[in-house]
Design an enzyme around this catalytic site. Structure first.
Site, PDB file in Angstrom:
ATOM      1  N   LYS A  40     -10.761  -1.266  -2.016  1.00 10.19           N
ATOM      2  CA  LYS A  40     -10.581  -1.978  -0.758  1.00 10.19           C
ATOM      3  C   LYS A  40     -11.784  -1.686   0.145  1.00 10.19           C
ATOM      4  CE  LYS A  40      -5.617  -1.002  -1.154  1.00 10.19           C
ATOM      5  NZ  LYS A  40      -4.440  -0.297  -0.551  1.00 10.19           N
ATOM      6  N   THR A  94      -2.873   1.096  -4.506  1.00  7.91           N
ATOM      7  CA  THR A  94      -3.350   2.264  -3.783  1.00  7.91           C
ATOM      8  C   THR A  94      -4.745   2.681  -4.232  1.00  7.91           C
ATOM      9  OG1 THR A  94      -2.870   4.595  -3.282  1.00  7.91           O
ATOM     10  CG2 THR A  94      -2.164   3.782  -5.440  1.00  7.91           C
ATOM     11  N   ASP A 102      -1.740  -0.561   6.104  1.00  9.76           N
ATOM     12  CA  ASP A 102      -1.997   0.115   7.372  1.00  9.76           C
ATOM     13  C   ASP A 102      -3.474   0.143   7.734  1.00  9.76           C
ATOM     14  OD1 ASP A 102      -2.823   3.468   6.950  1.00  9.76           O
ATOM     15  OD2 ASP A 102      -2.447   2.147   5.249  1.00  9.76           O
ATOM     16  N   ASP A 131       0.865  -1.164   0.000  1.00 13.18           N
ATOM     17  CA  ASP A 131       0.000   0.000   0.000  1.00 13.18           C
ATOM     18  C   ASP A 131       0.914   1.230   0.000  1.00 13.18           C
ATOM     19  OD1 ASP A 131      -2.398   1.647   0.479  1.00 13.18           O
ATOM     20  OD2 ASP A 131      -1.589   1.854   2.510  1.00 13.18           O
ATOM     21  N   LEU A 132       0.374   2.377  -0.403  1.00 11.30           N
ATOM     22  CA  LEU A 132       1.211   3.580  -0.488  1.00 11.30           C
ATOM     23  C   LEU A 132       0.930   4.556   0.651  1.00 11.30           C
ATOM     24  CD1 LEU A 132       3.297   5.279  -2.038  1.00 11.30           C
ATOM     25  CD2 LEU A 132       1.432   6.050  -3.540  1.00 11.30           C
ATOM     26  N   ASP A 133      -0.272   5.121   0.666  1.00  8.95           N
ATOM     27  CA  ASP A 133      -0.616   6.169   1.622  1.00  8.95           C
ATOM     28  C   ASP A 133      -0.864   5.583   3.003  1.00  8.95           C
ATOM     29  OD1 ASP A 133      -0.733   8.229  -0.469  1.00  8.95           O
ATOM     30  OD2 ASP A 133      -2.463   7.091  -1.152  1.00  8.95           O
TER      31      ASP A 133
END
Length: 224
Positions: free
Chosen positions: A144, A111, A169, A9-11
């Site tokens: 998601k 993402t 996260d 995941d990115l953010d």
């Protein structure tokens, strides 16, 4: 390597960008529509794709929020670029080392951000070339916690989903990785809204703790 691919995941996982995008969205809506959103709307952005965010705002504000999803994305991104002069994207602890640690196997980004947002954050991270695929909200139908994004990433890197590690996260992201049949590690460092991470196979404090030995031990523990 104990897994065939690592899907990040990115953010909130690699970069602390969600709070900046929440501020940019609030500024864009205020400037463009005279619409003042509250903290609950800002919090709703965390861990969600733009389709869900747009639907939430339309449901809550009705005719006061006439923008399309793409108009919302574009206006928010424009404000985020302006915010760049005030606050840079913050790279979360251990992110660059964690990416490098899995050199030699396919790595991908999954993402809920748009393609232009992902490119913006990856430039700040300085790691664009490290990823074989960057899967953004334009690349899948269901966000998601549906598994679509992670399944798309596994297909893009040519690895069986059961042989993929997801690093996340948010509760929605963890659920998405599990629904895709993948091994899931959650990271506390960027979880500023206190999302429930208990469903993950393992929780670590920072990406410094995401070691090869940890993944190997986890792979031995979890049936696949």
């Amino acid at each position: 390597m104990p897994v065939g691919a690592v899907l990040f995941d990115l953010d909130g996982t690699l970069v602390d960008s969600e709070r900046e995008y929440a501020e940019a969205m609030a500024r864009a809506l205020r400037a463009g529509l005279g619409l003042a959103i509250d903290q609950a709307d800002r919090d709703y952005l965390v861990g969600r794709a733009w389709g869900d965010i747009h639907a939430h705002l339309r449901e809550r504000y009705g005719e006061r929020m006439p923008w399309s999803r793409q108009q919302l994305i574009d206006a928010t991104f424009a404000e985020r670029q302006r915010l760049g002069a005030e606050r840079d994207v913050t790279v979360l602890p251990g992110a660059r080392d964690a990416i490098a640690r899995f050199d030699g196997i396919p790595r991908a980004i999954v993402t809920g951000s748009s393609r232009q947002e992902a490119a913006f954050s990856l430039r700040a991270l300085g790691e664009t070339a490290a990823f074989r695929a960057v899967v953004t909200c334009e690349d899948y139908a269901r966000s998601k916690p549906a598994p679509d994004g992670y399944l798309a990433a596994a297909a893009a890197v040519g690895v069986d989903p059961r042989d993929c590690l997801v690093v996340e996260d948010s509760a929605a992201g963890i659920a998405a990785g599990l629904a895709a049949g993948m091994l899931v590690v959650a990271v506390r460092a960027g979880n500023f809204v206190g999302a429930d991470q208990s469903a993950a196979h393992r929780i670590v404090d920072t990406l410094d703790d995401l070691t090869i030995d940890l993944v190997r031990a986890l792979r031995a523990e979890v049936p696949h």
